[in-house]
Scaffold this active site. Structure first.
Site, PDB file in Angstrom:
ATOM      1  N   THR A   1       0.831  -1.202   0.000  1.00 28.87           N
ATOM      2  CA  THR A   1       0.000   0.000   0.000  1.00 28.87           C
ATOM      3  C   THR A   1       0.865   1.252   0.000  1.00 28.87           C
ATOM      4  O   THR A   1       0.564   2.230  -0.681  1.00 28.87           O
ATOM      5  CB  THR A   1      -0.949  -0.022   1.215  1.00 28.87           C
ATOM      6  OG1 THR A   1      -1.764  -1.195   1.123  1.00 28.87           O
ATOM      7  CG2 THR A   1      -1.842   1.205   1.243  1.00 28.87           C
TER       8      THR A   1
ATOM      9  N   GLU B   1      -6.024  -3.542  -2.293  1.00 28.87           N
ATOM     10  CA  GLU B   1      -6.679  -4.789  -1.874  1.00 28.87           C
ATOM     11  C   GLU B   1      -7.488  -5.401  -3.015  1.00 28.87           C
ATOM     12  O   GLU B   1      -8.641  -5.799  -2.852  1.00 28.87           O
ATOM     13  CB  GLU B   1      -7.584  -4.540  -0.653  1.00 28.87           C
ATOM     14  CG  GLU B   1      -6.877  -3.908   0.541  1.00 28.87           C
ATOM     15  CD  GLU B   1      -5.893  -4.839   1.247  1.00 28.87           C
ATOM     16  OE1 GLU B   1      -5.762  -6.019   0.850  1.00 28.87           O
ATOM     17  OE2 GLU B   1      -5.235  -4.370   2.188  1.00 28.87           O
TER      18      GLU B   1
ATOM     19  N   CYS C   1      12.067 -15.467  12.042  1.00 27.34           N
ATOM     20  CA  CYS C   1      13.504 -15.698  11.846  1.00 27.34           C
ATOM     21  C   CYS C   1      14.235 -14.555  11.150  1.00 27.34           C
ATOM     22  O   CYS C   1      15.457 -14.566  11.067  1.00 27.34           O
ATOM     23  CB  CYS C   1      13.716 -16.996  11.071  1.00 27.34           C
ATOM     24  SG  CYS C   1      13.383 -16.826   9.306  1.00 27.34           S
TER      25      CYS C   1
ATOM     26  N   VAL D   1     -11.406 -15.221   3.650  1.00 25.76           N
ATOM     27  CA  VAL D   1     -11.379 -13.784   3.897  1.00 25.76           C
ATOM     28  C   VAL D   1     -11.762 -13.504   5.342  1.00 25.76           C
ATOM     29  O   VAL D   1     -12.918 -13.613   5.725  1.00 25.76           O
ATOM     30  CB  VAL D   1     -12.344 -13.048   2.942  1.00 25.76           C
ATOM     31  CG1 VAL D   1     -12.354 -11.555   3.263  1.00 25.76           C
ATOM     32  CG2 VAL D   1     -11.938 -13.287   1.497  1.00 25.76           C
TER      33      VAL D   1
HETATM   34 ZN   LIG Z   1      11.175 -17.335   8.928  1.00 20.80          ZN
END
Ligand SMILES: [Zn+2]
EC number: 2.7.1.21
Length: 213
Positions: free
Chosen positions: A26, A92, A151, A168
């Site tokens: 966006t 969207e 991570c 949704v």
């Molecule tokens: Zn990851």
């Protein structure tokens, strides 16, 4: 489709910006639309009516950039309100249904620049229609990457943190987080696995660092 042909003869085109949640889609859409407004081009901006997480009459990025927009129920409504515009922005896009493809084609066919942002995958990692079709027909494609909250690797998946059914379910950080391919597949075990790997002194398998946009 009865809208008048625009008075300028140049060709139109379609730009698609896709990525996971928190990847800056966006923001990138707003950046391009602002540039067009600064150049005094006529810009119309749309978003699905169902997505009123932040504001009904603005597109709002997670970093709180905003730009006024019109909420529409269907792709058809975009066509109805776009005939004056030179540049059309749609956020969207995955919520506007399969009709969006024909609408974008029609607008580009009338010489307009059409920019669509949306999720390329749903919460199960499946292509999220109609974005795959739009990617196929677009002149320009931008894939934005987030950062995996587990991570730290580049992330292009949107992980739903709660067990709630349906493709949704509109929500924010309470429901979704960005994850890399591996942590997405690990699901609820991801944090434990990554922490255990770190504790064992083994570096988790990470892709080479990449400059993010
Ligand atoms: Zn990851």
């Amino acid at each position: 489709m009865s809208e008048p042909t625009p008075p300028y003869p140049r060709t139109g085109w379609i730009e698609v910006i896709v990525g996971s949640m928190y990847s800056g889609k966006t923001e990138e859409l707003i950046r391009r639309l602002r540039r067009a407004q600064i150049a005094r081009q006529k810009v119309e901006i749309f978003k699905p009516r169902m997505d009123d997480r932040y504001a009904r009459d603005h597109i709002v990025s997670h970093s709180d950039q905003r730009i006024p927009s019109r909420a529409v129920k269907s792709a058809r409504d975009v066509l109805r309100h776009a005939h004056e515009a030179q540049v059309i922005g749609i956020d969207e896009g995955q919520f506007l249904g399969p009709g969006l493809v024909a609408v974008c084609q029609a607008l580009a066919g009338r010489g307009k620049r059409v920019i669509v942002a949306g999720l390329d995958q749903d919460y199960l990692g499946r292509p999220f229609e109609p974005m795959p079709e739009l990617l196929a027909i677009a002149e320009y494609i931008t894939k934005t990457l987030a950062i995996c909250v587990v991570c730290g690797a580049p992330a292009n998946r949107t992980y739903r943190k709660v067990k709630r059914g349906g493709r949704v379910v509109v929500g924010g950080a309470d429901l979704y987080e960005a994850r890399c391919r591996r942590c997405f597949e690990l699901g609820p075990r991801a944090a434990r696995v990554v922490a255990a790997e770190a504790a064992a002194g083994r570096a988790a398998v990470r892709p080479r660092s990449r400059s993010s946009r």
